[in-house]
Design a protein around this motif. Structure first.
Motif, PDB file in Angstrom:
ATOM      1  N   CYS A   1       0.875  -1.171   0.000  1.00 45.63           N
ATOM      2  CA  CYS A   1       0.000   0.000   0.000  1.00 45.63           C
ATOM      3  C   CYS A   1       0.912   1.221   0.000  1.00 45.63           C
ATOM      4  CB  CYS A   1      -0.913   0.000   1.218  1.00 45.63           C
ATOM      5  SG  CYS A   1      -1.995   1.447   1.274  1.00 45.63           S
ATOM      6  N   LEU A   2       0.879   1.994  -1.081  1.00 44.82           N
ATOM      7  CA  LEU A   2       1.729   3.172  -1.249  1.00 44.82           C
ATOM      8  C   LEU A   2       0.878   4.426  -1.138  1.00 44.82           C
ATOM      9  CD1 LEU A   2       3.700   1.904  -4.367  1.00 44.82           C
ATOM     10  CD2 LEU A   2       4.451   1.836  -1.991  1.00 44.82           C
ATOM     11  N   ARG A   3       1.439   5.473  -0.530  1.00 43.66           N
ATOM     12  CA  ARG A   3       0.698   6.721  -0.343  1.00 43.66           C
ATOM     13  C   ARG A   3       1.601   7.915  -0.623  1.00 43.66           C
ATOM     14  NH1 ARG A   3      -1.433   8.827   5.441  1.00 43.66           N
ATOM     15  NH2 ARG A   3      -2.248  10.808   4.743  1.00 43.66           N
ATOM     16  N   GLU A   4       1.089   8.875  -1.390  1.00 42.64           N
ATOM     17  CA  GLU A   4       1.808  10.121  -1.667  1.00 42.64           C
ATOM     18  C   GLU A   4       1.384  11.125  -0.602  1.00 42.64           C
ATOM     19  OE1 GLU A   4       3.265  13.696  -2.718  1.00 42.64           O
ATOM     20  OE2 GLU A   4       1.106  13.456  -2.716  1.00 42.64           O
ATOM     21  N   VAL A   5       2.352  11.807   0.048  1.00 41.76           N
ATOM     22  CA  VAL A   5       2.023  12.642   1.206  1.00 41.76           C
ATOM     23  C   VAL A   5       2.319  14.136   1.044  1.00 41.76           C
ATOM     24  CG1 VAL A   5       2.240  10.770   2.863  1.00 41.76           C
ATOM     25  CG2 VAL A   5       4.250  12.111   2.276  1.00 41.76           C
TER      26      VAL A   5
END
Length: 149
Positions: free
Chosen positions: A85-89
């Protein structure tokens, strides 16, 4: 209007405070600091290297951009690969290269899946992933990816 319970709720409240003096004020730095404060890194003592001079541990994943964090990594339910699970912050588009660095093994496939690990048909049409293992994330975007080695 009457009820069989009081209209108040008693109990205790607890707050935790974490302070830092880092100079980096980016969203990524704040996110990593917050997560590390609430979910500290679990560590154990290990020797610097194994008896045959190989490293005691090795990373199998390279996440290049600083504005992307790995939220979760778990084995796939069907036993085929790992679900990331990848997330751009930081609110900026990002491209993540999921190139693997496992000696003697090659990246076989990378596919976008939903939270139930079902492949998404949009991968082919949206251009959000290519055959080299690059994943494109929109600002503040989240993606689930199945990686098979």
């Amino acid at each position: 209007w009457t009820t069989n319970f009081p209209a108040t709720q008693e109990g205790e409240f607890a707050w935790g405070y974490y302070l830092t003096s880092i100079s980096d004020s980016s969203n990524r730095a704040a996110t990593v600091f917050g997560w590390n404060s609430r979910l500290p890194l679990i560590a154990r003592a290990a020797p610097a290297c194994l008896p045959n001079n190989l490293p005691a541990s090795e990373s199998a994943l390279s996440l290049a951009p600083d504005n992307v964090i790995l939220v979760n990594a778990r084995p796939a339910a069907d036993g085929r690969g790992v679900i990331l699970c990848l997330r751009e912050v930081d609110g900026k588009p990002a491209t993540v290269d999921l190139s693997m660095h496992v000696p003697g093994k090659k990246l076989r496939s990378v596919e976008e899946v939903n939270v139930l690990e079902e492949p998404l048909d949009s991968v082919v049409t949206s251009g959000s992933m290519n055959s080299e293992g690059e994943v494109k994330l929109l600002p503040f975007g989240v993606k689930f990816v199945r990686v098979v080695i």
